[in-house]
Design a protein around this motif. Structure first.
Motif, PDB file in Angstrom:
ATOM      1  N   LEU A  62       0.930  -1.397  -0.190  1.00  0.00           N
ATOM      2  CA  LEU A  62      -0.368   0.082  -0.329  1.00  0.00           C
ATOM      3  C   LEU A  62       0.921   1.314  -0.017  1.00  0.00           C
ATOM      4  N   THR A  63       2.007   1.431   0.796  1.00  0.00           N
ATOM      5  CA  THR A  63       2.800   2.102   0.941  1.00  0.00           C
ATOM      6  C   THR A  63       3.394   2.517  -0.896  1.00  0.00           C
ATOM      7  N   ALA A  64       3.844   1.229  -1.519  1.00  0.00           N
ATOM      8  CA  ALA A  64       4.829   1.900  -2.269  1.00  0.00           C
ATOM      9  C   ALA A  64       3.674   2.648  -3.500  1.00  0.00           C
ATOM     10  N   LEU A  65       2.113   1.493  -3.958  1.00  0.00           N
ATOM     11  CA  LEU A  65       1.392   1.593  -4.472  1.00  0.00           C
ATOM     12  C   LEU A  65       1.036   2.940  -4.394  1.00  0.00           C
ATOM     13  N   LEU A  66       0.610   4.280  -3.569  1.00  0.00           N
ATOM     14  CA  LEU A  66      -0.054   5.325  -3.174  1.00  0.00           C
ATOM     15  C   LEU A  66       1.187   6.446  -3.714  1.00  0.00           C
ATOM     16  N   LEU A  67       1.994   5.705  -4.123  1.00  0.00           N
ATOM     17  CA  LEU A  67       3.436   6.653  -4.433  1.00  0.00           C
ATOM     18  C   LEU A  67       3.189   6.604  -5.610  1.00  0.00           C
ATOM     19  N   THR A 126      -7.606   0.621  -5.608  1.00  0.00           N
ATOM     20  CA  THR A 126      -6.842  -0.837  -5.185  1.00  0.00           C
ATOM     21  C   THR A 126      -7.825  -1.835  -4.596  1.00  0.00           C
ATOM     22  N   TRP A 127      -7.973  -3.106  -4.022  1.00  0.00           N
ATOM     23  CA  TRP A 127      -8.610  -4.112  -4.139  1.00  0.00           C
ATOM     24  C   TRP A 127      -7.396  -5.147  -3.002  1.00  0.00           C
ATOM     25  N   ILE A 128      -8.074  -5.559  -1.607  1.00  0.00           N
ATOM     26  CA  ILE A 128      -7.193  -6.753  -1.156  1.00  0.00           C
ATOM     27  C   ILE A 128      -8.197  -8.236  -1.163  1.00  0.00           C
ATOM     28  N   VAL A 129      -7.392  -8.970  -1.454  1.00  0.00           N
ATOM     29  CA  VAL A 129      -8.003 -10.267  -1.074  1.00  0.00           C
ATOM     30  C   VAL A 129      -7.721 -11.770  -0.189  1.00  0.00           C
ATOM     31  N   ALA A 130      -7.727 -12.283   0.559  1.00  0.00           N
ATOM     32  CA  ALA A 130      -6.951 -12.661   1.019  1.00  0.00           C
ATOM     33  C   ALA A 130      -7.288 -14.602   0.691  1.00  0.00           C
ATOM     34  N   ALA A 131      -6.321 -14.971   0.934  1.00  0.00           N
ATOM     35  CA  ALA A 131      -6.241 -16.646  -0.304  1.00  0.00           C
ATOM     36  C   ALA A 131      -7.217 -17.260   0.602  1.00  0.00           C
ATOM     37  N   PRO A 132      -7.738 -18.466   0.481  1.00  0.00           N
ATOM     38  CA  PRO A 132      -8.400 -19.017   0.958  1.00  0.00           C
ATOM     39  C   PRO A 132      -7.962 -20.019   1.908  1.00  0.00           C
ATOM     40  N   ARG A 140      -9.257 -10.033   9.234  1.00  0.00           N
ATOM     41  CA  ARG A 140      -9.989  -8.598   9.905  1.00  0.00           C
ATOM     42  C   ARG A 140      -8.459  -8.015   9.376  1.00  0.00           C
ATOM     43  N   HIS A 141      -7.756  -7.761   9.107  1.00  0.00           N
ATOM     44  CA  HIS A 141      -6.302  -6.949   8.215  1.00  0.00           C
ATOM     45  C   HIS A 141      -6.952  -6.265   7.463  1.00  0.00           C
ATOM     46  N   VAL A 142      -8.018  -7.630   6.434  1.00  0.00           N
ATOM     47  CA  VAL A 142      -7.768  -7.114   4.933  1.00  0.00           C
ATOM     48  C   VAL A 142      -8.393  -6.981   5.072  1.00  0.00           C
ATOM     49  N   ALA A 143     -10.154  -6.752   5.326  1.00  0.00           N
ATOM     50  CA  ALA A 143     -11.078  -6.018   5.718  1.00  0.00           C
ATOM     51  C   ALA A 143     -10.773  -3.966   5.969  1.00  0.00           C
ATOM     52  N   SER A 144     -10.116  -4.053   6.594  1.00  0.00           N
ATOM     53  CA  SER A 144      -9.643  -3.086   6.985  1.00  0.00           C
ATOM     54  C   SER A 144      -8.333  -1.928   6.250  1.00  0.00           C
ATOM     55  N   ALA A 145      -8.063  -2.693   5.677  1.00  0.00           N
ATOM     56  CA  ALA A 145      -6.664  -1.870   4.895  1.00  0.00           C
ATOM     57  C   ALA A 145      -7.840  -2.013   3.393  1.00  0.00           C
ATOM     58  N   ASN A 146      -8.984  -2.961   3.353  1.00  0.00           N
ATOM     59  CA  ASN A 146      -9.716  -2.174   2.176  1.00  0.00           C
ATOM     60  C   ASN A 146     -10.488  -0.321   2.457  1.00  0.00           C
ATOM     61  N   ALA A 147     -10.783  -0.754   4.015  1.00  0.00           N
ATOM     62  CA  ALA A 147     -11.647   0.497   3.441  1.00  0.00           C
ATOM     63  C   ALA A 147     -10.641   1.222   4.042  1.00  0.00           C
ATOM     64  N   TYR A 148      -9.942   1.337   4.559  1.00  0.00           N
ATOM     65  CA  TYR A 148      -8.301   2.946   3.863  1.00  0.00           C
ATOM     66  C   TYR A 148      -7.971   2.731   2.391  1.00  0.00           C
ATOM     67  N   ALA A 149      -8.249   1.500   2.401  1.00  0.00           N
ATOM     68  CA  ALA A 149      -7.708   1.795   0.365  1.00  0.00           C
ATOM     69  C   ALA A 149      -9.100   2.318  -0.549  1.00  0.00           C
ATOM     70  N   LEU A 150      -9.889   1.983  -0.239  1.00  0.00           N
ATOM     71  CA  LEU A 150     -11.588   2.905  -0.448  1.00  0.00           C
ATOM     72  C   LEU A 150     -11.686   4.635  -0.274  1.00  0.00           C
ATOM     73  N   ALA A 151     -11.074   4.865   0.608  1.00  0.00           N
ATOM     74  CA  ALA A 151     -10.887   6.292   0.774  1.00  0.00           C
ATOM     75  C   ALA A 151      -9.830   6.641   0.165  1.00  0.00           C
ATOM     76  N   ARG A 152      -8.819   6.657   0.618  1.00  0.00           N
ATOM     77  CA  ARG A 152      -7.284   6.400  -0.227  1.00  0.00           C
ATOM     78  C   ARG A 152      -8.291   6.908  -1.725  1.00  0.00           C
ATOM     79  N   ASP A 153      -7.880   5.929  -1.920  1.00  0.00           N
ATOM     80  CA  ASP A 153      -8.030   6.147  -3.308  1.00  0.00           C
ATOM     81  C   ASP A 153      -9.469   7.185  -4.277  1.00  0.00           C
ATOM     82  N   ASP A 154     -10.636   7.273  -2.841  1.00  0.00           N
ATOM     83  CA  ASP A 154     -11.609   8.892  -3.300  1.00  0.00           C
ATOM     84  C   ASP A 154     -10.952  10.047  -3.151  1.00  0.00           C
TER      85      ASP A 154
END
Length: 223
Positions: A62-67, A126-132, A140-154
């Motif tokens: 997420l750090t690198a992709l934001l840059l 940006t979206w994140i998926v945890a493998a099966p 839970r970590h992925v869900a939190s990161a997705n919430a952040y990524a959606l707001a950041r992307d906007d």
């Protein structure tokens, strides 16, 4: 939690000069990697407009992709699918082929963010998926990161090219006076542009992510 990243160029088939756009993208990826080398394997072209890379953690990705989002000029955008899971390679005559649940999750992620952008969240990139089989903690970590990524992307998606450049500079520690000199504008104009774009939230979030990548060891793969 190793993070496999698949990226593609938004609207690549409609670009007037696709080869030129690819050269800009390649150069921008290289610039970001020089400024903050976080990747286990930096993004690199695979086929068509697709890129693949590997990062040691979700935070590093997420750090690198934001840059990268901030550094790209108007007219060139990428969407990113991040897969969290095991990755590996399969030997082949032409060289090793990337394989594993992390890559499959990254493909699912990029398909999902594409769907989001076409429907309810047009600026989603940006979206994140945890493998099966991922642990409850990872999910839970992925869900939190997705919430952040959606707001950041906007926020980033609403910025113009100058606002992205200024935010990029602030993420990397440049002072407003330095940015003003580079842009040929006043420091007051820089301050106003950053405030109007909501850059403070982006920069603060970037700092939190970057500090976390330092804690976990940015260049050592984590399982």
């Amino acid at each position: 939690m190793i993070a496999a990243v698949t990226a593609d160029m938004v609207g690549s088939r409609t670009l007037a000069d696709r080869p030129a756009a690819q050269r800009v993208l390649d150069a921008t990826i290289a610039e970001v990697e020089r400024e903050l080398p976080l990747a286990v394997r930096a993004l690199r072209p695979t086929v068509g407009d697709e890129q693949q890379g590997i990062y040691p953690t979700i935070e590093a990705a997420l750090t690198a992709l934001l840059l990268l989002q901030l550094a790209l000029p108007d007219g060139i955008e990428c969407r990113f699918g991040i897969g969290v899971g095991e990755i590996g390679t399969i030997p082949a005559a032409a060289g090793a082929i990337s394989e594993g649940p992390g890559w499959w999750a990254a493909r699912d992620a990029i398909d999902h963010v594409h769907s989001l952008a076409e429907r309810a969240v047009p600026r989603a990139r940006t979206w994140i998926v945890a493998a099966p089989g991922a642990s409850t903690e990872t999910v839970r970590h992925v869900a939190s990161a997705n919430a952040y990524a959606l707001a950041r992307d906007d926020l980033v998606g609403a910025m113009n090219e100058r606002e992205r450049r200024l935010t990029y500079g602030r993420c990397l520690g440049a002072r407003q006076s330095e940015l003003a000199a580079t842009e040929g504008i006043t420091q007051s104009a820089v301050s106003q542009a950053l405030a109007g774009a909501g850059s403070a939230a982006i920069v603060h979030g970037f700092t939190l992510l970057r500090d976390q990548t330092t804690v976990v060891g940015a260049n050592s793969p984590q399982s």
